[in-house]
Structures are given as structure tokens and as C-alpha cells.
Design a protein around this motif. Structure first.
Motif, mmCIF file in Angstrom:
data_model
loop_
_atom_site.group_PDB
_atom_site.id
_atom_site.type_symbol
_atom_site.label_atom_id
_atom_site.label_comp_id
_atom_site.label_asym_id
_atom_site.label_seq_id
_atom_site.Cartn_x
_atom_site.Cartn_y
_atom_site.Cartn_z
ATOM 1 N N VAL A 124 -4.622 5.938 2.340
ATOM 2 C CA VAL A 124 -3.952 4.960 1.489
ATOM 3 C C VAL A 124 -4.463 5.146 0.072
ATOM 4 O O VAL A 124 -5.669 5.147 -0.171
ATOM 5 C CB VAL A 124 -4.240 3.519 1.980
ATOM 6 C CG1 VAL A 124 -3.750 2.492 0.990
ATOM 7 C CG2 VAL A 124 -3.607 3.305 3.344
ATOM 8 N N ALA A 152 -4.558 3.509 6.586
ATOM 9 C CA ALA A 152 -3.556 2.749 7.338
ATOM 10 C C ALA A 152 -3.656 3.230 8.780
ATOM 11 O O ALA A 152 -3.358 4.380 9.081
ATOM 12 C CB ALA A 152 -2.163 2.993 6.781
ATOM 13 N N LEU A 172 -4.646 -2.174 7.753
ATOM 14 C CA LEU A 172 -5.322 -1.521 6.639
ATOM 15 C C LEU A 172 -6.804 -1.754 6.829
ATOM 16 O O LEU A 172 -7.247 -2.895 6.908
ATOM 17 C CB LEU A 172 -4.883 -2.117 5.306
ATOM 18 C CG LEU A 172 -3.549 -1.660 4.761
ATOM 19 C CD1 LEU A 172 -3.316 -2.257 3.387
ATOM 20 C CD2 LEU A 172 -3.447 -0.164 4.703
ATOM 21 N N VAL A 181 -3.604 -0.103 -3.119
ATOM 22 C CA VAL A 181 -3.534 -1.336 -2.324
ATOM 23 C C VAL A 181 -3.449 -2.523 -3.272
ATOM 24 O O VAL A 181 -4.153 -2.567 -4.278
ATOM 25 C CB VAL A 181 -4.782 -1.508 -1.422
ATOM 26 C CG1 VAL A 181 -4.713 -2.807 -0.637
ATOM 27 C CG2 VAL A 181 -4.940 -0.346 -0.473
ATOM 28 N N PHE A 204 0.840 -1.193 0.000
ATOM 29 C CA PHE A 204 0.000 0.000 0.000
ATOM 30 C C PHE A 204 0.870 1.237 0.000
ATOM 31 O O PHE A 204 2.032 1.192 0.424
ATOM 32 C CB PHE A 204 -0.997 0.002 1.170
ATOM 33 C CG PHE A 204 -0.377 0.029 2.536
ATOM 34 C CD1 PHE A 204 -0.252 1.213 3.243
ATOM 35 C CD2 PHE A 204 0.049 -1.150 3.135
ATOM 36 C CE1 PHE A 204 0.289 1.233 4.520
ATOM 37 C CE2 PHE A 204 0.589 -1.142 4.418
ATOM 38 C CZ PHE A 204 0.714 0.051 5.107
ATOM 39 N N THR A 242 1.006 5.634 0.600
ATOM 40 C CA THR A 242 0.442 6.821 1.226
ATOM 41 C C THR A 242 1.032 8.038 0.525
ATOM 42 O O THR A 242 2.253 8.117 0.377
ATOM 43 C CB THR A 242 0.806 6.873 2.723
ATOM 44 O OG1 THR A 242 0.299 5.719 3.370
ATOM 45 C CG2 THR A 242 0.244 8.098 3.393
#
Length: 198
Positions: free
Chosen positions: A188, A100, A156, A191, A84, A86
């Protein structure tokens, strides 16, 4: 720029680190961690933690999608490894499907964090062990300061259940009290390898 994390089984981290470097990622590192086991067979055997590694790196926005697609081909099956990202340079409202969630608590409370979260819809969790250096009680043994052991629980979670989980953790763990813990979440944007949450 995006901050990429790959949570994978122990011993796969080095391979992911090499691939990230080959694809142009920067500031690559790896942490040892544990994952909460969702497998019924492991629970019957009394094994409730899986050995994990967390590989992290900074990746340019233009490379992220292609890099995640290439790396996700390396996953054996769903939910054995997850990736994932950010965003680290976004401003304003970010409308993402996942968050997250990070919960930093005394080592003795990590399992409670996972239990409470799973009762409210979260699936798995990853635990990183560490030490605290805040205003908590410290012990002295043979003229050495012993800092309290802490765990960072990373999950997550879908945005639509995030507030319910955060509220349950905040109330149950009394996070409004000094030194009981810290809870925060990050948006996030990408994914891969995650089993859907209900």
C-alpha cells in the motif's frame, strides 16, 4: 498507475464515484461489503457488522496525492472511511508502511479471520461476500449447481505486524490444506483516514 480503494459507509459510494470521475479516475466500480464494528456500544447491542461499500478506480500517479487530499476532506471523522492505493506497475522491492491483506475463506470462517487478526494487532476489517468456483465440494439442488459461499476479508495492517498476523492466520485456519482458503497481501503506497495500529 495506482489502484485506489475507498472503504466507506453504505450510501456514500455513489458520491465518491462521481467525485472520482470528475477528478479523472478510470474504471470506477463499487461493491457492497460489511465492516467489523469496533464500537463498544454496537457490541453491547449485538451489532457486530457495519454496512460498507468499496469504491475502486485506477488513477494516474500524477493525480493520486492531490485526489486523496481533496477526497479526505469529505471524511466525517477518522476510521469512518479509509482510502488506500496499491501500485500496479512497480517492479522490485517496495518499502511501504502498510499492506492490504486479503484472506479468502468459507463464509463460516470470516469472523475467525477477524478475531485472530485483531488478537495480533489488526484494527478493523471489511468483508465482501462471494462464491467459489474451485475444486471445492459443490451441491446440486433441482439440477442447479450450488457453489460454496466465500468471504473475502480485507484488512490494512502495518508492515511490522504483517508477518505475525499472516502466520497466525495460516496456522490457525490450516491454509496449507486444500480448499481451506487463500491469503495474500499487496503493498500500500498511500493511506488516508486510518486509525494508527499498535
Amino acid at each position: 498507475m495506482k489502484y485506489l480503494r475507498i472503504i466507506t459507509n453504505r450510501s456514500k459510494g455513489s458520491k465518491f464515484m462521481q467525485q472520482l470521475q470528475a477528478y479523472g479516475a478510470k474504471y470506477i466500480s463499487c461493491l457492497l461489503a460489511e465492516g467489523s464494528a469496533n464500537d463498544h456500544i454496537l457490541e453491547v447491542l449485538g451489532i457486530n457488522k457495519e454496512r460498507k461499500e468499496i469504491v475502486s478506480a485506477l488513477v494516474n500517479d500524477s493525480l493520486v496525492k492531490d485526489l486523496l487530499d481533496k477526497l479526505s476532506d469529505k471524511f466525517d471523522k477518522k476510521n469512518t472511511s479509509i482510502m488506500f492505493t496499491t501500485p500496479i506497475d512497480k517492479k522490485g522491492e517496495i518499502n511501504m508502511e502498510y499492506e492490504a491483506l486479503y484472506v479468502i475463506v468459507d463464509k463460516s470462517n470470516a469472523d475467525r479471520v477477524i478475531d485472530i487478526s485483531q488478537k495480533h494487532g489488526a484494527r478493523g476489517a471489511t468483508i465482501v461476500h462471494g462464491r467459489g468456483s474451485g475444486i471445492q465440494k459443490k451441491s446440486v439442488f433441482l439440477n442447479m449447481v450450488i457453489e460454496p459461499e466465500k468471504d473475502i476479508v480485507i484488512m490494512l495492517i502495518k508492515k511490522d505486524i504483517a508477518e505475525k498476523i499472516k502466520s497466525a492466520l495460516y496456522d490457525s485456519l490450516e491454509l496449507n490444506q486444500d480448499s481451506n482458503g487463500i491469503l495474500f497481501s499487496l503493498p500500500v503506497s498511500d493511506v488516508r483516514g486510518l486509525v494508527d495500529q499498535k
